[in-house]
Scaffold this active site. Structure first.
Site, PDB file in Angstrom:
ATOM      1  N   ASN A   1     -37.359  56.941 -70.878  1.00 22.88           N
ATOM      2  CA  ASN A   1     -36.999  57.027 -69.510  1.00 22.88           C
ATOM      3  C   ASN A   1     -38.107  58.020 -68.695  1.00 22.88           C
ATOM      4  O   ASN A   1     -38.715  57.366 -67.911  1.00 22.88           O
ATOM      5  CB  ASN A   1     -35.518  57.632 -69.589  1.00 22.88           C
ATOM      6  CG  ASN A   1     -34.838  57.447 -68.054  1.00 22.88           C
ATOM      7  OD1 ASN A   1     -35.425  57.231 -67.180  1.00 22.88           O
ATOM      8  ND2 ASN A   1     -33.409  57.089 -68.222  1.00 22.88           N
ATOM      9  N   ASP A   2     -37.813  59.345 -68.816  1.00 18.03           N
ATOM     10  CA  ASP A   2     -38.837  59.929 -67.953  1.00 18.03           C
ATOM     11  C   ASP A   2     -40.042  59.743 -68.006  1.00 18.03           C
ATOM     12  O   ASP A   2     -40.767  59.641 -66.807  1.00 18.03           O
ATOM     13  CB  ASP A   2     -38.238  61.554 -67.969  1.00 18.03           C
ATOM     14  CG  ASP A   2     -36.823  61.925 -68.052  1.00 18.03           C
ATOM     15  OD1 ASP A   2     -36.178  61.176 -66.974  1.00 18.03           O
ATOM     16  OD2 ASP A   2     -36.551  62.549 -68.734  1.00 18.03           O
ATOM     17  N   VAL A   3     -40.433  59.458 -69.247  1.00 11.65           N
ATOM     18  CA  VAL A   3     -42.090  59.337 -69.410  1.00 11.65           C
ATOM     19  C   VAL A   3     -42.611  57.960 -68.844  1.00 11.65           C
ATOM     20  O   VAL A   3     -43.907  57.777 -68.938  1.00 11.65           O
ATOM     21  CB  VAL A   3     -42.611  59.580 -70.787  1.00 11.65           C
ATOM     22  CG1 VAL A   3     -41.934  60.990 -71.483  1.00 11.65           C
ATOM     23  CG2 VAL A   3     -41.836  58.451 -71.644  1.00 11.65           C
TER      24      VAL A   3
ATOM     25  N   ALA B   1     -34.123  64.245 -67.702  1.00  8.95           N
ATOM     26  CA  ALA B   1     -34.552  65.207 -66.541  1.00  8.95           C
ATOM     27  C   ALA B   1     -33.334  64.973 -65.434  1.00  8.95           C
ATOM     28  O   ALA B   1     -33.341  65.546 -64.482  1.00  8.95           O
ATOM     29  CB  ALA B   1     -35.926  64.611 -65.988  1.00  8.95           C
TER      30      ALA B   1
END
Length: 460
Positions: free
Chosen positions: A386-388, A427
């Site tokens: 997700n965040d990456v 995050a």
């Protein structure tokens, strides 16, 4: 023994360093781990050769430690490796803190001890206690016993932390002057414990990989200090190796997130709850796809990049992904895996996960090596990351992750994202990638979804 023990220590140190060198690459990591373990065994044996009393306590400690450690390590799931690492690291820091307390008691409050022994013991006590209790909090956040979101005191947080640090140092000064009551060393350990808890609690889940690495470095430094106080060369060398390597890794992880270590310690981001569909100016139209359509897309592609994330670890889908990749390769499709430095919840989490499924090491590509290839890739399959993969890190200056290096997944010709739901990542922020024109969502358990795609590939 005066000759044999130093020789054994030197041999152990050589194996430590040689083993650590092996950890620099996936092909040699397992062998490096075993070599370092042999070195530690030799160091333990050498230390035991110097023991002249308390054998019963030592044997009891070895039995209890083995009974707790071995089954735990064998039974732990890959998804729980980060919290296991945090817990094991914390135990090391706690052991160092207890050694410092013991040194205070056995030397009659440091009476007659050289200044370097006193300073090293008290330093080890503070850092060891901070590391132990900070690691316990990190374990609780990763295990979801504690909320992953930052929990702090607001603007008062840094003032309280500084006051606690000053209190721990004050207790150390009194305890180090000689002849002090035992309450001072106990007070030092308690104040440092509270400091460890309050330093990690305000750090959000997205920063946990860096926190684990930092606490590991602190434990190594405290062990080296304890070794200096005890005149134990093995502890000094091993502690400095752990402290130095942990510090380098911590800095690399912080750079990979475009954050500074002081900013993370001062209170990180992550773990907040953002309601999907909030009005942030992004088109919320989501395109769903099926296993059959995903199979067709990949089967007729010339290149596919798989982006693994924590969702893949949770679903234990690494072996299923390997099976799918073999089918694609049999159809002439080039398959690679894009690894972000902070994917998962600890450094190297995805590398270890895919290595467990015997994914070829050459197929694992680090972010800097593969980012330029996304624009030439037909299909990118995002599994639980997700965040990456969040393009807001490049495009939205108001985003908490703005400036963080990410995998350029959105530049692929087509993106297929496997997720259980539209929930945000660790995050706690939305990912515009999920709503992009070239993105399709395949909802469901990652292992089940990949298995369905695999069956569809067999039928093509």
């Amino acid at each position: 023994m005066d000759v044999l023990v130093p020789i054994l220590y030197i041999l152990a140190f050589g194996l430590f360093i040689y083993g650590l060198m092996g950890l620099t690459g996936p092909k040699t990591a397992v062998r490096g781990n075993k070599i370092a373990a042999v070195g530690m065994t030799i160091a333990v044996v050498a230390t035991l050769l110097t023991v002249t009393h308390n054998w019963i306590l030592i044997i009891v400690g070895l039995v209890v430690g083995t009974a707790l450690g071995v089954p735990s390590a064998q039974k732990v799931q890959m998804t729980a490796i980060p919290q296991m690492v945090a817990l094991f690291n914390g135990v090391g820091g706690g052991a160092v803190a207890l050694i410092a307390w013991s040194e205070f008691r056995t030397t009659d409050s440091f009476s007659g001890e050289p200044a370097y022994v006193i300073v090293a013991s008290l330093f080890a006590a503070i850092i060891g206690s901070v590391s132990f209790w900070g690691s316990i909090v990190a374990y609780g956040k990763l295990q979801e016993i504690l909320p992953g979101r930052p929990i702090g005191l607001g603007r008062a947080q840094q003032f309280v932390n500084v006051a606690l640090l000053a209190g721990a140092i004050a207790c150390a000064v009194v305890a180090g002057l000689g002849g002090a009551a035992e309450i001072w060393i106990i007070g030092l350990l308690v104040v440092a414990a509270v400091l460890g808890v309050l330093v990690v609690l305000p750090i959000g889940g997205a920063d946990m990989p860096v926190v684990i690495s930092l606490l590991n470095a602190l434990t190594g430094l405290s062990a080296a200090a304890a070794g200096l106080a005890l005149d134990n060369t093995a502890m000094i060398v091993a502690g400095m190796i752990v402290g130095a390597s942990g510090s380098i890794l911590t800095n690399q992880m912080a750079v990979a997130m475009n954050r500074t270590i002081p900013a993370i310690v001062a209170g990180g981001f992550g773990g907040t709850t953002l309601v999907p569909g909030a009005d942030d100016g992004v088109d919320r139209t989501v395109k769903s796809t099926s296993a059959a359509d995903a199979a067709v897309q990949m089967a007729y592609a010339s290149s596919v990049i798989v982006v693994p994330g924590y969702g893949l670890a949770v679903a234990q889908a690494q072996h299923t992904v390997k099976d799918m990749a073999k089918l694609l390769e049999a159809k002439g499709v080039e398959v690679k895996y894009a690894i972000h430095p902070v994917a998962g919840r600890m450094p190297g989490h995805m590398n270890v996960l895919l290595a467990e499924a015997d994914v070829p090491y050459d197929a694992l590509k680090e972010m800097d090596d593969i980012n330029d290839e996304f624009s030439r890739t037909d299909v990118t399959l995002v599994i639980g990351a997700n965040d990456v993969t969040n393009p807001a890190a490049r495009t939205d200056p108001s985003s908490p992750i703005y400036g963080m290096p990410i995998l350029n997944v959105d530049q692929s010709h087509s993106v297929i994202v496997l997720k259980r739901s539209m929930g945000s990542g660790f995050a706690g922020i939305e990912n515009p990638l999920f709503y992009a024109d070239n993105t399709s969502m395949l909802f469901g358990d990652a292992k089940k979804s990949v298995a369905e795609v695999t069956e569809e590939l067999k039928a093509l």
